[in-house]
Every structure is written in C-alpha cells, then in structure tokens.
Design a protein around this motif. Structure first.
Motif, PDB file in Angstrom:
ATOM      1  N   THR A 108       0.699  -1.024  -0.058  1.00 34.35           N
ATOM      2  CA  THR A 108      -0.025   0.024  -0.106  1.00 34.35           C
ATOM      3  C   THR A 108       0.872   1.303  -0.148  1.00 34.35           C
ATOM      4  O   THR A 108       0.298   2.249   0.157  1.00 34.35           O
ATOM      5  CB  THR A 108      -0.822   0.124   1.375  1.00 34.35           C
ATOM      6  OG1 THR A 108      -0.097  -0.151   2.505  1.00 34.35           O
ATOM      7  CG2 THR A 108      -1.911  -1.100   1.174  1.00 34.35           C
ATOM      8  N   VAL A 122       7.884  -0.013  -9.348  1.00 33.16           N
ATOM      9  CA  VAL A 122       6.511   0.409  -9.582  1.00 33.16           C
ATOM     10  C   VAL A 122       6.376   1.625  -8.813  1.00 33.16           C
ATOM     11  O   VAL A 122       6.117   1.710  -7.642  1.00 33.16           O
ATOM     12  CB  VAL A 122       5.301  -0.512  -9.464  1.00 33.16           C
ATOM     13  CG1 VAL A 122       4.230   0.122  -9.986  1.00 33.16           C
ATOM     14  CG2 VAL A 122       5.792  -1.871 -10.354  1.00 33.16           C
ATOM     15  N   ASP A 123       5.833   2.884  -9.566  1.00 29.76           N
ATOM     16  CA  ASP A 123       5.689   4.202  -8.848  1.00 29.76           C
ATOM     17  C   ASP A 123       4.356   4.427  -9.019  1.00 29.76           C
ATOM     18  O   ASP A 123       3.945   4.947 -10.285  1.00 29.76           O
ATOM     19  CB  ASP A 123       6.886   5.233  -9.236  1.00 29.76           C
ATOM     20  CG  ASP A 123       6.499   6.418  -8.562  1.00 29.76           C
ATOM     21  OD1 ASP A 123       5.349   6.704  -7.981  1.00 29.76           O
ATOM     22  OD2 ASP A 123       7.521   7.110  -8.103  1.00 29.76           O
ATOM     23  N   VAL A 124       3.355   4.028  -8.045  1.00 35.78           N
ATOM     24  CA  VAL A 124       2.055   4.121  -8.261  1.00 35.78           C
ATOM     25  C   VAL A 124       1.479   6.046  -8.550  1.00 35.78           C
ATOM     26  O   VAL A 124       0.848   6.168  -9.615  1.00 35.78           O
ATOM     27  CB  VAL A 124       1.086   3.813  -7.250  1.00 35.78           C
ATOM     28  CG1 VAL A 124      -0.363   3.817  -7.382  1.00 35.78           C
ATOM     29  CG2 VAL A 124       1.533   2.172  -6.923  1.00 35.78           C
ATOM     30  N   LYS A 125       2.302   6.732  -7.841  1.00 34.30           N
ATOM     31  CA  LYS A 125       1.876   8.169  -7.954  1.00 34.30           C
ATOM     32  C   LYS A 125       2.165   8.404  -9.186  1.00 34.30           C
ATOM     33  O   LYS A 125       1.303   9.316  -9.912  1.00 34.30           O
ATOM     34  CB  LYS A 125       2.479   8.881  -6.891  1.00 34.30           C
ATOM     35  CG  LYS A 125       2.134  10.375  -6.891  1.00 34.30           C
ATOM     36  CD  LYS A 125       2.667  11.019  -5.481  1.00 34.30           C
ATOM     37  CE  LYS A 125       2.298  10.596  -4.248  1.00 34.30           C
ATOM     38  NZ  LYS A 125       2.849  11.398  -3.256  1.00 34.30           N
ATOM     39  N   HIS A 130       2.836   6.830 -11.990  1.00 23.39           N
ATOM     40  CA  HIS A 130       2.247   5.878 -12.922  1.00 23.39           C
ATOM     41  C   HIS A 130       3.536   5.399 -13.876  1.00 23.39           C
ATOM     42  O   HIS A 130       3.321   5.407 -15.082  1.00 23.39           O
ATOM     43  CB  HIS A 130       1.039   6.279 -13.562  1.00 23.39           C
ATOM     44  CG  HIS A 130       0.162   5.244 -14.319  1.00 23.39           C
ATOM     45  ND1 HIS A 130       0.477   4.715 -15.518  1.00 23.39           N
ATOM     46  CD2 HIS A 130      -1.029   4.817 -13.861  1.00 23.39           C
ATOM     47  CE1 HIS A 130      -0.761   3.670 -15.809  1.00 23.39           C
ATOM     48  NE2 HIS A 130      -1.268   3.764 -14.588  1.00 23.39           N
ATOM     49  N   ARG A 150      -1.661  -1.896 -14.407  1.00 29.81           N
ATOM     50  CA  ARG A 150      -2.505  -2.533 -13.284  1.00 29.81           C
ATOM     51  C   ARG A 150      -2.192  -3.867 -12.827  1.00 29.81           C
ATOM     52  O   ARG A 150      -1.987  -4.346 -11.838  1.00 29.81           O
ATOM     53  CB  ARG A 150      -3.896  -2.366 -13.639  1.00 29.81           C
ATOM     54  CG  ARG A 150      -4.419  -0.975 -13.393  1.00 29.81           C
ATOM     55  CD  ARG A 150      -6.129  -0.773 -13.186  1.00 29.81           C
ATOM     56  NE  ARG A 150      -6.871  -1.868 -14.180  1.00 29.81           N
ATOM     57  CZ  ARG A 150      -7.068  -1.196 -15.315  1.00 29.81           C
ATOM     58  NH1 ARG A 150      -6.777   0.090 -15.859  1.00 29.81           N
ATOM     59  NH2 ARG A 150      -7.745  -1.808 -16.349  1.00 29.81           N
ATOM     60  N   LYS A 198       1.597  -3.844 -11.339  1.00 31.17           N
ATOM     61  CA  LYS A 198       1.259  -3.207  -9.751  1.00 31.17           C
ATOM     62  C   LYS A 198       0.765  -4.384  -8.901  1.00 31.17           C
ATOM     63  O   LYS A 198       0.995  -4.590  -7.615  1.00 31.17           O
ATOM     64  CB  LYS A 198       0.294  -2.063  -9.936  1.00 31.17           C
ATOM     65  CG  LYS A 198       0.165  -1.547  -8.353  1.00 31.17           C
ATOM     66  CD  LYS A 198      -0.743  -0.359  -8.563  1.00 31.17           C
ATOM     67  CE  LYS A 198      -2.371  -0.646  -8.846  1.00 31.17           C
ATOM     68  NZ  LYS A 198      -3.253   0.236  -8.646  1.00 31.17           N
ATOM     69  N   THR A 199      -0.221  -5.127  -9.539  1.00 35.70           N
ATOM     70  CA  THR A 199      -1.009  -6.022  -8.429  1.00 35.70           C
ATOM     71  C   THR A 199      -0.002  -7.354  -8.072  1.00 35.70           C
ATOM     72  O   THR A 199       0.237  -7.585  -7.088  1.00 35.70           O
ATOM     73  CB  THR A 199      -2.093  -6.680  -9.295  1.00 35.70           C
ATOM     74  OG1 THR A 199      -3.123  -5.713  -9.447  1.00 35.70           O
ATOM     75  CG2 THR A 199      -2.764  -7.630  -8.589  1.00 35.70           C
TER      76      THR A 199
END
Length: 223
Positions: free
Chosen positions: A124, A135-138, A140, A157, A160-161
């Motif tokens: 999280t 992976v940098d979610v913020k 993308h 996605r 990331k998962t």
C-alpha cells in the motif's frame, strides 16, 4: 501495532488467539458470526482479518467476498479445518492472503500474521519497490533495472498487482476480478495473453513472473 479482527465462533479459540495477538502488540476485535464481522469491519477498518470458513450464519467464503468490496479491504487469513488442496486453492481464488489449517501452532500463526502485515504495508505504499522491478504508483511509472518500461494502463495495473502481492499465487480468476473488474465462472485466455505481453515488455525481468500450471501466476524475485 495493527488492527486485527478474529472471526471465530469457538469462544475458547477466539480468546486464545486474541490473547496472543494482543501480547504481540496488536489491537484485536472479536466477531462470532459473519454478519457481526462485516458490521465491525465497516466500523473499525481492520488491517487484517483472521477468518474461519465455517460460521453459524453465513459462510466464511461469502464474508471474504464482501470484505474485498470495502473501501479499504483488509488482508484476509483464512483459519479453518478445511485443509484439502481444493479448499486451499478455493481460498486463494477468493483472494486470501494466507491459508492456515486447524490445528495449528500459535507461534506459527503469529509469524504468518506478521508476514501478511509486512506484505500489506509494502503493497500500500505510494512506490512499490521490488528489485529488479520498480513500480511508482503516484507517477504511474514502471522501471526494470532502472530503465523505464512503456505499459498500457491495464498492463500497469497487472504489474502493480503482481508486485504488491510478490511471492503469493494469483489465480486467473482473482486477476480477472482485481485487474479487469470481471467476475467469470470459466477460464479465459485473456490473462495468459496479457501476462505473455507483460513478460516481453519486462525483458530480462520477465522470468520473474512464474507460471503455476493449472493455478495461476506468481511474481518471484531471487533473494
């Protein structure tokens, strides 16, 4: 300290687990039925739920499905007497983070709770860093050995998962629901096709995506 909920209709076992988890530094809530568990989960947003599959009102499987629809779904450790291979696979297909068969060692259970909480914490965070893939979610963004990788929104996605659940088996059904938002009762080649494309784009890190024949996929980094 984490907020935990124990969903167990055997009072002695529930009290034993609560005592040990509280001694391990956690805040613990008890629920003896599925309905009570769902109500309390909405009220207190637990970090993880220890869930018995055999409850007096509804099945633990139904509870697990509904927990996953919450705004902040908790990690789920299924703690049950059902220990066949089919039961375990079914549990992971429902999105369980771990599956513990009764009878069990309390010490082992505590270690598995800690491991699930560590994975949840890593999964999280804004940037999911798992060498050789970042992976940098913020932003993308995805990188392999520091080099940027161009992915479609769906591929991002999917990656990331897998990174957030590194080391855990993801069935095709779970990926269809969590990545595609599709609930399907039959197998489909959609996941296989996208995994193949993702492996190709990951280049030298593509081998980190392991196939578990007849079950699904797992992201696994060498240690």
């Amino acid at each position: 300290m984490a907020k935990l909920m124990i969903v167990e209709d055997e009072p002695d076992l529930a009290d034993l687990l609560a005592y040990n988890l509280e001694s391990d530094g956690h805040e613990v809530t008890l629920a003896a039925t599925g309905a009570a568990a769902l109500q309390r989960a909405r009220e207190c947003s637990p970090d993880a739920v220890l869930l018995d599959l055999m409850l007096p009102d509804v099945s633990g499987a139904d509870v697990a499905r509904q927990l996953r629809t919450l705004p902040s779904p908790p990690a789920v450790l299924m703690v049950t007497a059902r220990g066949t291979e089919a039961d375990r696979i079914g549990g992971f297909e429902l999105g369980a983070d771990d599956y513990v068969v009764k009878p069990f060692s309390v010490r082992e259970l505590l270690m598995r709770v800690r491991a699930v909480l560590r994975r949840r914490s890593a999964g999280t965070s804004p940037g999911l860093q798992q060498a050789p893939i970042t992976v940098d979610v913020k932003r993308h963004e995805a990188r392999v050995y520091g080099e940027p990788v161009t992915l479609t929104a769906l591929e991002f996605r999917l990656l990331k998962t897998l990174v957030a659940r590194e080391g855990r088996v993801q069935t095709r059904e779970v990926l269809l629901q969590d990545v595609w938002g599709i609930q399907a009762d039959i197998s489909t080649r959609t996941v296989d096709t996208h995994i193949k494309r993702l492996r190709e784009k990951l280049g030298p890190a593509g081998d980190c995506v392991k196939t578990l024949r007849g079950v699904g996929y797992r992201l696994e980094f060498g240690r």
